[in-house]
Design a protein around this motif. Sequence first.
Motif, PDB file in Angstrom:
ATOM      1  N   PHE A  38       0.822  -1.204   0.000  1.00 52.92           N
ATOM      2  CA  PHE A  38       0.000   0.000   0.000  1.00 52.92           C
ATOM      3  C   PHE A  38       0.861   1.261   0.000  1.00 52.92           C
ATOM      4  N   THR A  39       1.831   1.316   0.907  1.00 54.22           N
ATOM      5  CA  THR A  39       2.655   2.530   1.001  1.00 54.22           C
ATOM      6  C   THR A  39       3.565   2.688  -0.216  1.00 54.22           C
ATOM      7  N   SER A  40       3.957   1.589  -0.845  1.00 53.39           N
ATOM      8  CA  SER A  40       4.755   1.686  -2.060  1.00 53.39           C
ATOM      9  C   SER A  40       3.936   2.283  -3.206  1.00 53.39           C
ATOM     10  N   PHE A  41       2.664   1.861  -3.318  1.00 57.66           N
ATOM     11  CA  PHE A  41       1.778   2.460  -4.314  1.00 57.66           C
ATOM     12  C   PHE A  41       1.618   3.954  -4.067  1.00 57.66           C
ATOM     13  N   VAL A  42       1.375   4.299  -2.824  1.00 57.28           N
ATOM     14  CA  VAL A  42       1.184   5.711  -2.464  1.00 57.28           C
ATOM     15  C   VAL A  42       2.455   6.506  -2.771  1.00 57.28           C
ATOM     16  N   SER A  43       3.593   5.980  -2.397  1.00 56.21           N
ATOM     17  CA  SER A  43       4.863   6.670  -2.616  1.00 56.21           C
ATOM     18  C   SER A  43       5.125   6.895  -4.104  1.00 56.21           C
ATOM     19  N   ASP A  44       4.931   5.865  -4.903  1.00 55.69           N
ATOM     20  CA  ASP A  44       5.165   6.002  -6.346  1.00 55.69           C
ATOM     21  C   ASP A  44       4.182   6.964  -6.995  1.00 55.69           C
ATOM     22  N   ASN A  45       2.918   6.901  -6.583  1.00 57.31           N
ATOM     23  CA  ASN A  45       1.925   7.810  -7.166  1.00 57.31           C
ATOM     24  C   ASN A  45       2.189   9.262  -6.796  1.00 57.31           C
ATOM     25  N   ILE A  46       2.568   9.510  -5.560  1.00 58.25           N
ATOM     26  CA  ILE A  46       2.893  10.879  -5.158  1.00 58.25           C
ATOM     27  C   ILE A  46       4.146  11.352  -5.886  1.00 58.25           C
ATOM     28  N   GLY A  47       5.140  10.481  -6.018  1.00 60.26           N
ATOM     29  CA  GLY A  47       6.345  10.835  -6.759  1.00 60.26           C
ATOM     30  C   GLY A  47       6.061  11.164  -8.213  1.00 60.26           C
ATOM     31  N   GLU A  48       5.204  10.381  -8.855  1.00 58.99           N
ATOM     32  CA  GLU A  48       4.842  10.647 -10.246  1.00 58.99           C
ATOM     33  C   GLU A  48       4.024  11.929 -10.373  1.00 58.99           C
ATOM     34  N   LEU A  49       3.196  12.212  -9.393  1.00 57.35           N
ATOM     35  CA  LEU A  49       2.435  13.459  -9.395  1.00 57.35           C
ATOM     36  C   LEU A  49       3.372  14.665  -9.334  1.00 57.35           C
ATOM     37  N   PHE A  50       4.354  14.609  -8.448  1.00 62.85           N
ATOM     38  CA  PHE A  50       5.336  15.685  -8.364  1.00 62.85           C
ATOM     39  C   PHE A  50       6.155  15.794  -9.650  1.00 62.85           C
ATOM     40  N   ALA A  51       6.479  14.657 -10.267  1.00 60.27           N
ATOM     41  CA  ALA A  51       7.254  14.667 -11.506  1.00 60.27           C
ATOM     42  C   ALA A  51       6.467  15.327 -12.632  1.00 60.27           C
ATOM     43  N   ARG A  52       5.173  15.061 -12.706  1.00 62.99           N
ATOM     44  CA  ARG A  52       4.342  15.700 -13.727  1.00 62.99           C
ATOM     45  C   ARG A  52       4.249  17.199 -13.513  1.00 62.99           C
ATOM     46  N   LYS A  53       4.173  17.600 -12.244  1.00 67.55           N
ATOM     47  CA  LYS A  53       4.073  19.032 -11.928  1.00 67.55           C
ATOM     48  C   LYS A  53       5.370  19.771 -12.245  1.00 67.55           C
ATOM     49  N   THR A  54       6.515  19.136 -11.957  1.00 65.68           N
ATOM     50  CA  THR A  54       7.806  19.801 -12.160  1.00 65.68           C
ATOM     51  C   THR A  54       8.396  19.528 -13.532  1.00 65.68           C
ATOM     52  N   GLY A  55       7.980  18.425 -14.163  1.00 60.68           N
ATOM     53  CA  GLY A  55       8.519  18.080 -15.473  1.00 60.68           C
ATOM     54  C   GLY A  55       9.834  17.313 -15.403  1.00 60.68           C
ATOM     55  N   GLU A  56      10.289  16.950 -14.212  1.00 63.26           N
ATOM     56  CA  GLU A  56      11.533  16.207 -14.058  1.00 63.26           C
ATOM     57  C   GLU A  56      11.227  14.782 -13.615  1.00 63.26           C
TER      58      GLU A  56
END
Length: 152
Positions: A62-80
């Motif tokens: 569960f926490t791995s899914f959450v961590s990856d999804n939050i990381g991808e969300l930040f990546a989309r926002k920053t473009g990196e």
Amino acid sequence: MRIIFKRKLIAASFTCSLYTILLGLLVPDLIDSKATYFQSVITSISIYFLYTIPAIFVYGLFTSFVSDNIGELFARKTGENNFAWNISLLLHLLFGSVLLFISLPAALLFYLIDRLLRKKDRFFTWTHSLVSIAIPIFLWLLTMVNEWFSIF
């Protein structure tokens, strides 16, 4: 989503097996003073499996899914794209710090195995996932059989 879930199941299986064996080797059961080191390791591995299997497969997934999804969300926002990996690692470590020295190494190991599987860029099937789930269960049963024979 299904591909990610299959990969994370495989990562959880390998993490559970490797972490439990490492924990058993590093922190053997020292309750029975008559037992040899090998017997203490086997006993501790069988006990540690009882706690790591549910913790890693429920909380860790569960926490791995959450961590990856939050990381991808930040990546989309920053473009990196590298930013996603850093945020995901940070969140894995944050969620893994619940029991500090017990759960933190497991969280780091889970993250590393998941990244290695992701880097491999292979298509994982349900057969791969089910076989990988059988690994920690088989290892636990093996240690329990050894415990049973040591009693008699």
